[in-house]
Design an enzyme around this catalytic site. Structure first.
Site, short mmCIF file in Angstrom:
data_model
loop_
_atom_site.label_atom_id
_atom_site.label_comp_id
_atom_site.label_asym_id
_atom_site.label_seq_id
_atom_site.Cartn_x
_atom_site.Cartn_y
_atom_site.Cartn_z
CE LYS A 56 -4.23 -1.78 2.13
NZ LYS A 56 -5.15 -1.63 3.25
CE LYS A 67 -6.48 -8.09 -1.65
NZ LYS A 67 -6.46 -7.56 -0.28
CE LYS A 123 -13.56 -3.84 1.41
NZ LYS A 123 -12.29 -3.52 2.06
P1 TYM Z 1 -10.58 -5.99 3.95
O1 TYM Z 1 -11.60 -4.94 4.19
O2 TYM Z 1 -9.49 -5.73 2.99
O3 TYM Z 1 -11.26 -7.33 3.53
C1 TYM Z 1 -12.31 -7.88 4.29
C2 TYM Z 1 -12.23 -9.39 4.30
O4 TYM Z 1 -12.30 -9.91 2.96
C3 TYM Z 1 -11.19 -10.76 2.71
N1 TYM Z 1 -10.81 -10.58 1.29
C4 TYM Z 1 -10.71 -11.56 0.41
N2 TYM Z 1 -10.91 -12.90 0.51
C5 TYM Z 1 -10.75 -13.64 -0.61
N3 TYM Z 1 -10.40 -13.10 -1.81
C6 TYM Z 1 -10.19 -11.78 -1.96
N4 TYM Z 1 -9.86 -11.27 -3.14
C7 TYM Z 1 -10.36 -10.94 -0.81
N5 TYM Z 1 -10.25 -9.61 -0.60
C8 TYM Z 1 -10.52 -9.41 0.70
C9 TYM Z 1 -10.10 -10.27 3.65
O5 TYM Z 1 -9.15 -11.29 3.90
C10 TYM Z 1 -10.90 -9.93 4.88
O6 TYM Z 1 -11.18 -11.08 5.64
N6 TYM Z 1 -7.46 -5.83 7.80
C11 TYM Z 1 -8.77 -6.31 7.40
C12 TYM Z 1 -9.90 -5.69 8.21
C13 TYM Z 1 -9.79 -5.88 9.69
C14 TYM Z 1 -9.98 -7.10 10.39
C15 TYM Z 1 -9.81 -6.76 11.76
C16 TYM Z 1 -10.27 -8.39 9.99
C17 TYM Z 1 -9.52 -4.91 10.61
N7 TYM Z 1 -9.54 -5.44 11.84
C18 TYM Z 1 -9.93 -7.73 12.76
C19 TYM Z 1 -10.38 -9.36 11.00
C20 TYM Z 1 -10.20 -9.02 12.34
C21 TYM Z 1 -8.97 -5.91 5.95
O7 TYM Z 1 -8.30 -5.10 5.42
O8 TYM Z 1 -9.99 -6.44 5.37
#
Ligand code: TYM
Length: 343
Positions: free
Chosen positions: A119, A202, A205
């Site tokens: 990032k 990947k 969003k």
């Molecule tokens: P974020 O918002 O990027 O994504 C949310 C969840 O979706 C999963 N994900 C995917 N899984 C499969 N294929 C993909 N292409 C894909 N893109 C995203 C992510 O693995 C995630 O589970 N850091 C986290 C948010 C967070 C969090 C937490 C998660 C903050 N605090 C505590 C768990 C526990 C994140 O950026 O998710």
């Protein structure tokens, strides 16, 4: 349902950043697991708005997306009668515990995080926020505040979960048993859905350069189909699961099909053995994706037709989450040697 600060059952915690529109990658990696696991664990599902401000963003968009993501949790099947749904910034203990954890987290651990490096590389070096480096410590605070046992996430969060475990163990060693050391729950398949326009990257969003990168949960059926029909594949005809980077596009389509149908890989390969080329595969992937998205979109429209429903739900969720978060935070600060604040 009742939530008490002490644990009756094992706990799940997870979250999504309101940093864009949710994709089928978020659905397969996270939400599909959450809707299943909420029946087995006491569950907390958070809209992690404090994480979404670690890169440049628009305040009006953050406000709108925070409500949209919460409504989508419910539309995808999270049941607020059994799970707690809330917004991270509504529970101040998330920010407060982050500071305490910052002071037990060596800087070297953060400098190793690949998501930070990726990032940061996308921005001007002199505008990368300190919060972006500190992002995984806030994530550790999220998880540890709820004495979480299991964190259902996609494969891209594995390194952040390892760091959370390291922070919990270091804190417990320094100050005595305070936090449960959590486990990641990563789906065996579909842990990393790839971009339709680039099957080696990947699906994300927050990457919006190409219109054909991601299917969003709120895409109308014709738009979702168009994106899937244009997915990048190879020049062959062989429809099978494969680790070969050449076949990454077809493999990705098959993983999407697998996640949306729940069929076994053998059954899927047998089913497509008769297919007439990749066009046929894409058409059927689009059909199963749209069949799943339609009821989600219908529920989303119902949930958001009453302007107050989601806000009220989030207010209740914050109250329930605060009960647990406050108790853990009090224990952490006491173990670290702080005087308890006057009432
Ligand atoms: P974020 O918002 O990027 O994504 C949310 C969840 O979706 C999963 N994900 C995917 N899984 C499969 N294929 C993909 N292409 C894909 N893109 C995203 C992510 O693995 C995630 O589970 N850091 C986290 C948010 C967070 C969090 C937490 C998660 C903050 N605090 C505590 C768990 C526990 C994140 O950026 O998710």
């Amino acid at each position: 349902m009742s939530v008490s600060s002490s644990k009756q059952r094992k706990r799940v915690f997870s979250g999504v950043q309101p940093s864009g529109s949710l994709t089928i990658g978020n659905y397969v990696g996270a939400l599909q697991q959450w809707t299943r696991e909420q029946h087995h664990y006491e569950s907390f599902f958070c809209v992690v708005d404090l994480h979404a401000i670690t890169v440049p963003y628009d305040p009006a968009e953050l406000r709108a997306k925070t409500r949209e993501v919460a409504a989508l949790y419910l539309a995808c099947g999270i049941d607020p009668a059994i799970s707690t749904v809330f917004v991270q910034s509504h529970v101040p203990a998330h920010s407060e515990l982050t500071w305490l954890l910052n002071c037990v987290t060596p800087l070297g651990w953060l400098n190793r995080m690949t998501q930070f490096k990726d990032k940061a590389a996308r921005q001007q070096a002199d505008s990368v926020a300190t919060g972006l480096l500190d992002y995984p410590v806030l994530m550790a605070a999220d998880i540890l505040l709820y004495q979480t046992d299991v964190v259902p996430v996609g494969g891209d969060q594995r390194q952040h979960l390892e760091l959370t475990r390291d922070i919990a163990q270091r804190f417990n060693n320094l100050f005595g048993e305070t936090f449960t050391v959590p486990e990641a729950m990563i789906p065996p398949s579909g842990a990393r859905i790839k971009g339709l326009d680039d099957p080696l990257a990947k699906m994300s969003k927050s990457l919006t350069e190409s219109e054909y990168h991601a299917v969003y949960l709120l895409d109308p059926p014709d738009r979702a189909s168009k994106k899937i029909m244009r997915a990048v594949t190879d020049s062959g005809r062989d429809i099978r699961f494969s680790d070969d980077p050449e076949k990454a596009g077809v493999n990705n389509l098959l993983e999407i099909y697998e996640a949306f149908t729940g069929e076994t890989r053998e059954a899927i390969e047998a089913h497509f053995a008769q297919a007439r080329g990749y066009g046929d595969l894409k058409k059927q992937v689009a059909e199963v994706v749209n069949a799943a998205l339609q009821p989600i979109q219908q529920r989303y429209r119902e949930l958001t037709s009453d302007g107050h429903f989601i806000d009220e739900l989030l207010a209740q969720g914050a109250q329930r989450a605060s009960l647990v978060a406050k108790a853990t935070f009090a224990r952490a600060r006491e173990n670290m040697g702080f005087l308890m604040p006057p009432d």
